[in-house]
Design a protein around this motif. Structure first.
Motif, PDB file in Angstrom:
ATOM      1  N   TRP A   6     -14.349  47.132  17.210  1.00  0.00           N
ATOM      2  CA  TRP A   6     -13.137  46.567  16.620  1.00  0.00           C
ATOM      3  C   TRP A   6     -13.425  45.980  15.236  1.00  0.00           C
ATOM      4  CZ3 TRP A   6      -8.243  47.152  17.945  1.00  0.00           C
ATOM      5  CH2 TRP A   6      -7.279  46.296  17.388  1.00  0.00           C
ATOM      6  N   ARG A   7     -14.569  45.301  15.095  1.00  0.00           N
ATOM      7  CA  ARG A   7     -14.925  44.720  13.798  1.00  0.00           C
ATOM      8  C   ARG A   7     -15.230  45.788  12.756  1.00  0.00           C
ATOM      9  NH1 ARG A   7     -17.737  41.005  17.152  1.00  0.00           N
ATOM     10  NH2 ARG A   7     -19.631  42.224  16.898  1.00  0.00           N
ATOM     11  N   ARG A  13      -4.524  44.821  12.270  1.00  0.00           N
ATOM     12  CA  ARG A  13      -4.433  45.014  13.725  1.00  0.00           C
ATOM     13  C   ARG A  13      -3.792  46.357  14.082  1.00  0.00           C
ATOM     14  NH1 ARG A  13      -2.526  40.164  17.184  1.00  0.00           N
ATOM     15  NH2 ARG A  13      -4.745  39.763  17.095  1.00  0.00           N
ATOM     16  N   LEU A  14      -2.714  46.726  13.384  1.00  0.00           N
ATOM     17  CA  LEU A  14      -2.037  47.990  13.681  1.00  0.00           C
ATOM     18  C   LEU A  14      -2.937  49.181  13.338  1.00  0.00           C
ATOM     19  CD1 LEU A  14       0.469  49.491  14.605  1.00  0.00           C
ATOM     20  CD2 LEU A  14       1.301  49.405  12.249  1.00  0.00           C
ATOM     21  N   ALA A  15      -3.574  49.150  12.177  1.00  0.00           N
ATOM     22  CA  ALA A  15      -4.459  50.244  11.775  1.00  0.00           C
ATOM     23  C   ALA A  15      -5.654  50.353  12.723  1.00  0.00           C
ATOM     24  CB  ALA A  15      -4.937  50.034  10.345  1.00  0.00           C
ATOM     25  N   ALA A  22      -7.003  56.849  18.397  1.00  0.00           N
ATOM     26  CA  ALA A  22      -7.425  58.170  17.926  1.00  0.00           C
ATOM     27  C   ALA A  22      -8.865  58.468  18.348  1.00  0.00           C
ATOM     28  CB  ALA A  22      -7.287  58.255  16.408  1.00  0.00           C
ATOM     29  N   LEU A  23      -9.740  57.487  18.262  1.00  0.00           N
ATOM     30  CA  LEU A  23     -11.119  57.673  18.724  1.00  0.00           C
ATOM     31  C   LEU A  23     -11.178  57.941  20.221  1.00  0.00           C
ATOM     32  CD1 LEU A  23     -13.022  54.935  16.695  1.00  0.00           C
ATOM     33  CD2 LEU A  23     -13.307  57.410  16.512  1.00  0.00           C
TER      34      LEU A  23
END
Length: 68
Positions: A6-7, A13-15, A22-23
């Motif tokens: 996440w970092r 947050r949305l992107a 997608a990953l």
């Protein structure tokens, strides 16, 4: 592990949410398209052997008695 991913994802947050989805979707596609078909011949799921019980009915006999 998820916090580190996440970092590393860019954007807000949305992107990050869209990138993470997608990953995940790409991982699922790769697993089902290439990995699982490649390893399935090496898995013993089709090699099931169950011995017949001693003194019991044979596997081809009907479990329902036809005697009257």
């Amino acid at each position: 592990m998820y916090a580190a991913l996440w970092r590393r994802l860019p954007g807000g947050r949305l992107a990050k949410s869209v990138s993470a989805f997608a990953l995940f979707a790409a991982t699922v596609v790769v697993l089902f398209a290439w990995v699982f078909p490649a390893v399935s011949p090496h898995l013993p799921f089709e090699d099931v052997t169950v011995p017949a019980p001693a003194g019991g009915p044979s596997p081809t006999s009907s479990p329902v008695s036809t005697q009257k």
